[in-house]
Design a protein around this motif. Structure first.
Motif, PDB file in Angstrom:
ATOM      1  N   ALA A 104      31.428 -16.729  38.723  1.00 18.03           N
ATOM      2  CA  ALA A 104      30.607 -17.851  38.026  1.00 18.03           C
ATOM      3  C   ALA A 104      31.563 -18.606  37.234  1.00 18.03           C
ATOM      4  CB  ALA A 104      29.413 -17.243  37.195  1.00 18.03           C
ATOM      5  N   VAL A 105      32.380 -18.043  36.353  1.00 17.50           N
ATOM      6  CA  VAL A 105      33.241 -19.071  35.635  1.00 17.50           C
ATOM      7  C   VAL A 105      34.415 -19.555  36.584  1.00 17.50           C
ATOM      8  CG1 VAL A 105      35.349 -18.731  34.039  1.00 17.50           C
ATOM      9  CG2 VAL A 105      33.240 -17.232  33.881  1.00 17.50           C
ATOM     10  N   ALA A 106      34.734 -18.868  37.631  1.00 14.22           N
ATOM     11  CA  ALA A 106      35.627 -19.915  38.451  1.00 14.22           C
ATOM     12  C   ALA A 106      34.907 -21.014  39.058  1.00 14.22           C
ATOM     13  CB  ALA A 106      36.076 -18.953  39.679  1.00 14.22           C
ATOM     14  N   MET A 107      33.570 -21.177  39.321  1.00 19.76           N
ATOM     15  CA  MET A 107      32.870 -22.046  39.738  1.00 19.76           C
ATOM     16  C   MET A 107      32.681 -23.180  38.806  1.00 19.76           C
ATOM     17  SD  MET A 107      30.174 -20.180  42.439  1.00 19.76           S
ATOM     18  CE  MET A 107      29.210 -21.745  42.663  1.00 19.76           C
ATOM     19  N   ASP A 108      32.399 -22.796  37.558  1.00 20.31           N
ATOM     20  CA  ASP A 108      32.242 -23.483  36.405  1.00 20.31           C
ATOM     21  C   ASP A 108      33.091 -23.106  35.357  1.00 20.31           C
ATOM     22  OD1 ASP A 108      31.109 -25.432  34.391  1.00 20.31           O
ATOM     23  OD2 ASP A 108      28.849 -24.737  34.525  1.00 20.31           O
ATOM     24  N   ASP A 109      34.167 -23.647  34.828  1.00 20.42           N
ATOM     25  CA  ASP A 109      34.976 -23.395  33.940  1.00 20.42           C
ATOM     26  C   ASP A 109      34.679 -23.659  32.613  1.00 20.42           C
ATOM     27  OD1 ASP A 109      35.370 -26.139  34.054  1.00 20.42           O
ATOM     28  OD2 ASP A 109      37.608 -26.104  34.372  1.00 20.42           O
ATOM     29  N   ASP A 110      33.579 -24.198  32.329  1.00 23.65           N
ATOM     30  CA  ASP A 110      32.765 -24.682  30.905  1.00 23.65           C
ATOM     31  C   ASP A 110      32.171 -23.212  30.347  1.00 23.65           C
ATOM     32  OD1 ASP A 110      32.409 -26.636  29.184  1.00 23.65           O
ATOM     33  OD2 ASP A 110      30.168 -26.646  29.553  1.00 23.65           O
ATOM     34  N   LEU A 111      31.758 -22.376  31.358  1.00 26.79           N
ATOM     35  CA  LEU A 111      30.936 -21.269  30.930  1.00 26.79           C
ATOM     36  C   LEU A 111      31.777 -20.193  30.350  1.00 26.79           C
ATOM     37  CD1 LEU A 111      28.626 -20.569  34.150  1.00 26.79           C
ATOM     38  CD2 LEU A 111      27.879 -21.860  32.111  1.00 26.79           C
ATOM     39  N   MET A 112      31.089 -19.570  29.336  1.00 24.68           N
ATOM     40  CA  MET A 112      31.637 -18.325  28.787  1.00 24.68           C
ATOM     41  C   MET A 112      30.622 -17.313  28.628  1.00 24.68           C
ATOM     42  SD  MET A 112      33.134 -20.415  25.025  1.00 24.68           S
ATOM     43  CE  MET A 112      34.389 -18.924  24.877  1.00 24.68           C
ATOM     44  N   LEU A 113      31.046 -16.225  29.521  1.00 24.88           N
ATOM     45  CA  LEU A 113      30.238 -15.181  29.868  1.00 24.88           C
ATOM     46  C   LEU A 113      30.665 -13.835  29.091  1.00 24.88           C
ATOM     47  CD1 LEU A 113      29.713 -15.513  33.500  1.00 24.88           C
ATOM     48  CD2 LEU A 113      28.189 -16.283  31.687  1.00 24.88           C
ATOM     49  N   SER A 114      31.895 -13.655  28.588  1.00 25.68           N
ATOM     50  CA  SER A 114      32.444 -12.358  27.990  1.00 25.68           C
ATOM     51  C   SER A 114      33.319 -12.666  27.358  1.00 25.68           C
ATOM     52  CB  SER A 114      32.498 -11.256  29.178  1.00 25.68           C
ATOM     53  OG  SER A 114      33.914 -11.467  29.737  1.00 25.68           O
ATOM     54  N   TYR A 115      33.840 -11.675  26.697  1.00 25.99           N
ATOM     55  CA  TYR A 115      35.372 -11.858  25.688  1.00 25.99           C
ATOM     56  C   TYR A 115      36.666 -12.327  26.463  1.00 25.99           C
ATOM     57  CZ  TYR A 115      39.165  -9.841  23.091  1.00 25.99           C
ATOM     58  OH  TYR A 115      40.479  -9.727  22.449  1.00 25.99           O
TER      59      TYR A 115
ATOM     60  N   GLY B 289      37.199 -16.073  25.953  1.00 32.42           N
ATOM     61  CA  GLY B 289      37.443 -16.598  24.668  1.00 32.42           C
ATOM     62  C   GLY B 289      39.005 -16.596  24.806  1.00 32.42           C
ATOM     63  N   HIS B 290      39.549 -17.150  23.554  1.00 33.80           N
ATOM     64  CA  HIS B 290      40.999 -17.506  23.384  1.00 33.80           C
ATOM     65  C   HIS B 290      41.907 -16.378  23.412  1.00 33.80           C
ATOM     66  CE1 HIS B 290      44.718 -19.399  22.271  1.00 33.80           C
ATOM     67  NE2 HIS B 290      44.559 -18.563  21.120  1.00 33.80           N
ATOM     68  N   PHE B 291      41.123 -15.215  22.644  1.00 37.11           N
ATOM     69  CA  PHE B 291      41.802 -13.917  22.368  1.00 37.11           C
ATOM     70  C   PHE B 291      41.732 -13.162  23.599  1.00 37.11           C
ATOM     71  CE2 PHE B 291      41.085 -14.180  17.731  1.00 37.11           C
ATOM     72  CZ  PHE B 291      42.327 -15.074  17.401  1.00 37.11           C
ATOM     73  N   GLY B 292      40.698 -13.309  24.451  1.00 41.25           N
ATOM     74  CA  GLY B 292      40.415 -12.626  25.761  1.00 41.25           C
ATOM     75  C   GLY B 292      40.985 -12.805  27.151  1.00 41.25           C
ATOM     76  N   SER B 293      41.839 -14.239  26.667  1.00 39.70           N
ATOM     77  CA  SER B 293      42.614 -14.494  28.025  1.00 39.70           C
ATOM     78  C   SER B 293      43.888 -13.459  28.344  1.00 39.70           C
ATOM     79  CB  SER B 293      43.291 -15.895  27.658  1.00 39.70           C
ATOM     80  OG  SER B 293      44.072 -15.772  26.424  1.00 39.70           O
TER      81      SER B 293
ATOM     82  N   ASN C  40      34.818 -19.627  19.983  1.00 39.37           N
ATOM     83  CA  ASN C  40      36.113 -20.207  20.821  1.00 39.37           C
ATOM     84  C   ASN C  40      36.828 -19.061  20.807  1.00 39.37           C
ATOM     85  OD1 ASN C  40      37.872 -22.529  21.690  1.00 39.37           O
ATOM     86  ND2 ASN C  40      39.097 -21.577  20.114  1.00 39.37           N
ATOM     87  N   ASP C  41      37.051 -18.111  20.109  1.00 40.91           N
ATOM     88  CA  ASP C  41      38.205 -16.892  19.976  1.00 40.91           C
ATOM     89  C   ASP C  41      37.656 -15.794  20.648  1.00 40.91           C
ATOM     90  OD1 ASP C  41      39.993 -18.767  18.769  1.00 40.91           O
ATOM     91  OD2 ASP C  41      39.467 -17.821  16.705  1.00 40.91           O
ATOM     92  N   TYR C  42      36.418 -15.364  20.521  1.00 43.49           N
ATOM     93  CA  TYR C  42      36.070 -14.328  20.986  1.00 43.49           C
ATOM     94  C   TYR C  42      34.789 -14.237  22.211  1.00 43.49           C
ATOM     95  CZ  TYR C  42      37.716 -12.494  16.960  1.00 43.49           C
ATOM     96  OH  TYR C  42      38.810 -11.996  15.870  1.00 43.49           O
ATOM     97  N   GLY C  43      34.537 -15.262  22.540  1.00 46.77           N
ATOM     98  CA  GLY C  43      33.391 -15.676  23.827  1.00 46.77           C
ATOM     99  C   GLY C  43      32.124 -15.509  22.991  1.00 46.77           C
ATOM    100  N   PRO C  44      30.996 -15.315  23.822  1.00 48.80           N
ATOM    101  CA  PRO C  44      29.550 -15.539  23.231  1.00 48.80           C
ATOM    102  C   PRO C  44      29.267 -14.531  22.068  1.00 48.80           C
ATOM    103  CG  PRO C  44      29.684 -15.643  25.666  1.00 48.80           C
ATOM    104  CD  PRO C  44      31.070 -15.229  25.103  1.00 48.80           C
ATOM    105  N   SER C  45      29.031 -14.924  20.979  1.00 47.94           N
ATOM    106  CA  SER C  45      28.786 -14.227  19.920  1.00 47.94           C
ATOM    107  C   SER C  45      27.921 -12.955  19.913  1.00 47.94           C
ATOM    108  CB  SER C  45      28.544 -14.764  18.552  1.00 47.94           C
ATOM    109  OG  SER C  45      27.446 -15.364  18.902  1.00 47.94           O
TER     110      SER C  45
END
Length: 971
Positions: free
Chosen positions: A266-277, A280-284, A627-632
């Motif tokens: 899902a994220v590969a098809m729409d890179d604007d989505l945030m589904l998990s940690y 986020g910036h720290f989860g990369s 932004n750092d951790y994904g969906p709160s």
């Protein structure tokens, strides 16, 4: 306790030790008798040539050799209520009371006596030990199952007897009969009783049985104290063992891996989505093939009900959960596992805290390095975050524990004195890992400088791979929003409404008591806000109840809450909360969330500057947190808090407060061993509630045509059944509830559908749904307005997976039916109206009193007052029960100029206005003449008399408004 071994004894004792000595001294013959005497056995037939006893020894393991027999387990919720008797005196008293009904020497036993004895047993379980009905039902089911197993065992031990051995000649006509010798029957029953008694003979035998049948592992002991100190212990349940037991179920493992793959796709098809940690910036930094492990810590208090001090047993709990669990499993506390437990005072000493946490760090590091091999799969794991409330997070991270002074935030360098300043003026720098490490080194070199920039000491989890206090301690929206700011704002709004005389404290309580909650909201129905709660400035409810109240707040108080000037604070907070609770979250929403947080902070400073608590600053940082951790919502403590209830209940039921951590850890391991043994059966849940037959007359013609097109010619009364509630793949579907089918492509507006019928045909369930027309989003009620258009259709439950939670519908009174100003002016007879609409009496009386007051104060005014129709219309837009000028002026200030002219003029007046549009507004506007009393206050500089709720303010607004209407047509 009374000795009831025989009728001639009856001696009473106060202690179990004295009773035990009496039994060994007076009743040793009964205690050590090898075989009980059976005086009530009557033989119906005797044969002199009876066979001798057949040597048929009974295997003690025969009970467990039958692989074809179904195993019966207790219900999941039953384990919460089973009492544990650590006190031997209480155990002996219980055993004596239970056996008293069968210890009497009855001449005979009948079916009625057995029924009486069993009824007494069930009553004692329900009334004395407070076992719930589901537990007693499980006990009843197991007793029946045990008797069935006994019947099978007896049948196996039976042997064939020739018909010649029977007394009656009529029986010789039969070929053979089954029979069993009495001694063998006694041996079978005795062996079964011996096996059952052996399991619960003592705690050691019970633990051995749990290890043998359920794979129970006792918790590991952690020595926390030093060699020269008093012994202090904590207890650890290794994470790798819990994961191995949980992921041994191939069904659960497959769903977890599929969920990770679906999120990545899902994220590969729409890179604007945030589904998990990971998004986020720290989860990369996390590898896509690794499963995420999240830790949680909190303190709970268990009370010794018979002790002199209350709440002296306070414990620190550490849990873990897999973040990659599918949505239908994440909400279940069965998948939240205990890691360690210890007394809370351990964390007051940094060295003891490190000794307690070091085994956890070692276990988790080994798991991250080596992974696990389960069912032929090599699984990798990665630590993600440590979630906790603000106090526990600062304790784990080494930050200062005070939030009222110094640098109280763990994410930025804001001072406590600056938290009341506007966000644009603070410009607080964000903390970084490099800065944190430098400050920690300075504190270690000179401990007397702590706290240094809000840092007290080095974190106790510093050795954990992937952990850093700056990157691994996200905010918790449950404590910050739901239990923090949301109740604060609601209470402030209600108090302001009460000060404006829109509602009383008693009226608030009555309103909440009478409000009808929907089916899904009724589960989290908040208790009424009592008068004492308003006085104490505190809402007493759980987090789920506070969230339900906050969502329904504008609906419950819809008739007056929108007249409160500070309602804008709620609307801003509601928009923020809707965003932070969103899953999935879009990256393009982060700037919007930032602007909303700035606006909310400014509104709080404007309306409730005395309520600027530290959590106001925390909630305004969630754009950075997401932004750092994904969906709160992935890092909130909502479901973890639900695990505390089990330990509190066990502590109170067991009455064992000698070593509370060991007792709770042991009981939890027993519970988990039982739960995980059932995990293979824990597949998608499918069952229906309240199944009934369908009636042909209950369907409309349109629905009948739909059924005919899909199923063909069927008889609804024979081929269809219906139910009120269906659990399909762990999702609950209820009749009359609303579900989200999909989003409309252009504007992502939700498409709602209401379930009309839940039908079953040929072992498959179907939904008759009504696709609702979405009119729009009502910003005043913070809800979607929908309308039924009778667009019925038949749908498979598998196609209703967009949003798995049901929604409730609330019908509100339509405010458009209120009488407008011109109509109200025509109602010159109060007596005629009040007979059927009492509300209009106050409106008419208000207009009459207003005209008298305004004419009396306006002796020197040259411009006429606006017509009564205009003023009456404005009053209708404000509170229905208000008759004061304060409500009237507040209503005028909130109305726009276009809305005022549309409601204040009739069609004939509009034609006159069009002809006078050539009048231009001057560069310098001259205020019209004002009353002498008002001019005197202006000359004296008494500006305080022009504040809210003062008559001068209202007269000034009226005069200017009338002048702009009459001269320039600007309002």
């Amino acid at each position: 306790m009374t000795c009831n071994i025989n009728q001639k004894c009856g001696v009473c004792y106060r202690t179990y030790s004295a009773y035990k000595s009496h039994v060994y001294r007076r009743h040793s013959s009964q205690l050590f008798s090898s075989e009980p005497s059976f005086n009530n056995i009557n033989t119906t037939c005797t044969n002199n040539n009876e066979q001798e006893d057949v040597d048929s020894p009974i295997n003690s393991n025969v009970i467990y050799d039958d692989d074809n027999e179904e195993l019966f387990y207790l219900d999941n919720s039953a384990s919460l209520d089973l009492p544990t008797y650590e006190n031997t005196e209480q155990s002996a008293r219980t055993t004596a009371s239970l056996s008293s009904t069968v210890s009497q020497e009855y001449p005979s036993v009948s079916i009625l006596d057995i029924k009486k004895s069993y009824t007494s047993f069930i009553m004692q379980l329900r009334e004395e030990f407070f076992l719930p009905k589901n537990t007693t039902d499980v006990i009843c089911c197991y007793i029946v199952t045990l008797m069935n197993h006994l019947e099978v065992l007896l049948e196996r031990q039976a042997f064939d007897i020739s018909a010649d051995s029977f007394c009656s000649k009529d029986l010789k006509e039969k070929a053979t009969n089954k029979a069993i010798e009495l001694n063998i029957l006694k041996d079978v029953v005795k062996n079964i009783c011996h096996q059952i008694q052996g399991i619960t003979k003592n705690e050691y035998q019970f633990m051995k049985s749990c290890e043998e049948f359920f794979g129970y592992d006792p918790p590991e002991e952690i020595i926390i104290s030093a060699n020269d100190e008093e012994l202090e212990q904590g207890y650890l349940i290794p994470i790798d063992k819990s994961l191995s037991s949980m992921l041994r179920s191939q069904h659960i493992l497959t769903e977890i891996l599929q969920n990770v793959q679906q999120q990545r796709m899902a994220v590969a098809m729409d890179d604007d989505l945030m589904l998990s940690y990971r998004d986020g910036h720290f989860g990369s930094r996390v590898h896509d093939n690794s499963l995420l492990i999240q830790l949680y810590t909190d303190d709970i208090g268990v009370t010794n009900p018979i002790g002199a001090k209350r709440d002296q047993h306070k414990l620190s709990m550490i849990y873990f959960c897999l973040e990659d669990l599918p949505e239908q499993y994440r909400s279940r506390i069965d998948f939240i596992n205990l890691v360690a437990i210890c007394p809370t005072n351990i964390f007051k000493d940094n060295m003891k805290a490190k000794r307690f946490l070091q085994p956890i760090i070692n276990n988790l590091n080994e798991l991250q390095v080596n992974g696990l091999f389960i069912n032929g799969n090599h699984l990798k794991f990665t630590f993600s975050t440590m979630v906790a409330d603000n106090l526990a997070a600062h304790l784990i991270g080494g930050f200062q524990m005070s939030f009222n002074n110094g640098y109280f935030c763990r994410r930025c360098y804001i001072k406590s004195a600056d938290r009341n300043l506007p966000i644009s003026m603070t410009k607080a720098d964000t903390r970084t890992c490099i800065d944190y490490d430098k400050f920690v080194e300075k504190v270690i070199r000179n401990p007397y400088e702590s706290p240094l920039m809000g840092i007290n000491e080095k974190s106790a989890l510093e050795g954990l791979i992937g952990f850093h206090p700056i990157m691994s301690l996200p905010g918790d929206l449950m404590h910050d929003y739901i239990e923090g700011i949301c109740p604060l704002v609601m209470m402030a709004l209600l108090k302001q409404a009460s000060s404006m005389r829109l509602v009383t404290y008693a009226g608030i309580q009555k309103r909440m008591e009478k409000f009808q909650y929907g089916y899904f909201d009724c589960r989290n129905r908040p208790p009424p806000i009592l008068v004492k709660h308003m006085q104490n400035d505190r809402i007493s409810a759980t987090a789920a109840q506070k969230l339900c109240l906050f969502r329904l707040f504008p609906i419950i108080f819809n008739d007056f809450i929108h007249d409160v000037p500070s309602m804008i604070v709620y609307k801003q907070l509601r928009e923020i909360l809707d965003l932070v609770l969103s899953i999935p979250f879009r990256k393009q929403w982060i700037p919007v969330l930032r602007d909303l947080c700035i606006g909310f902070h400014e509104s709080m400073l404007l309306y409730f500057h005395t309520k600027m608590v530290p959590k106001i600053h925390f909630v305004c940082e969630y754009d950075k947190i997401i932004n750092d951790y994904g969906p709160s919502i992935r890092q909130w403590c909502f479901r973890y808090e639900g695990c505390h209830a089990y330990f509190k209940k066990i502590a109170l039921r067991s009455n064992n407060f000698k070593n509370v951590p060991k007792m709770l850890a042991t009981r939890y391991c027993l519970k988990q061993a039982f739960k995980l043994s059932q995990l293979n059966r824990m597949k998608n849940l499918h069952y229906a509630v309240r199944i009934t037959n369908t009636q042909r007359t209950s369907f409309t013609t349109q629905i009948k045509n739909i059924l005919l097109d899909h199923f063909g010619r069927i008889n609804p009364e024979k081929d269809l059944i219906q139910c009120n509630k269906l659990f399909h793949e762990n999702v609950e579907y209820y009749r009359s509830s609303v579900y989200v089918l999909d989003l409309r492509d252009p504007d992502e507006q939700p498409i709602f559908a209401q379930i009309i019928y839940i039908l079953k045909n040929n072992e498959k369930w179907w939904f008759i749904i009504d696709t609702l027309e979405t009119i729009g989003y009502d910003e005043s009620l913070c809800s979607w307005e929908v309308k039924s258009m009778d667009r019925f259709s038949l749908m498979d439950p598998h196609h209703m997976k967009y949003y798995y939670k049901g929604l409730d519908i609330y019908e509100l009174k339509n405010s458009k039916n209120e009488i407008d100003g011109p109509t109200l002016e025509l109602m010159n007879s109060v007596e005629k109206i009040t007979t059927f609409i009492p509300k209009f009496k106050q409106q008419l009386l208000f207009l009459n009193e207003r005209e008298k007051l305004f004419n009396k104060s306006n002796d020197n005014l040259t411009q006429p007052i606006v017509s009564s129709s205009a003023s009456s219309n404005l009053n209708l837009s404000s509170s229905s029960s208000s008759s004061t000028l304060s409500s009237f002026s507040e209503s005028i200030s909130e109305r726009g100029s276009k809305e005022f002219i549309n409601s204040a003029t009739s069609e004939s007046d509009q034609s006159l206005i069009v002809q006078e549009k050539n009048a231009l507004f001057p560069d310098k506007y001259v205020i019209p003449p004002l009353p002498n009393a008002l001019l005197k206050d202006i000359q004296n500089g008494a500006l305080n008399k022009f504040g809210p709720h003062y008559s001068n303010r209202q007269i000034l607004i009226e005069a200017v408004a009338n002048d702009l209407i009459d001269k320039y047509n600007m309002l």
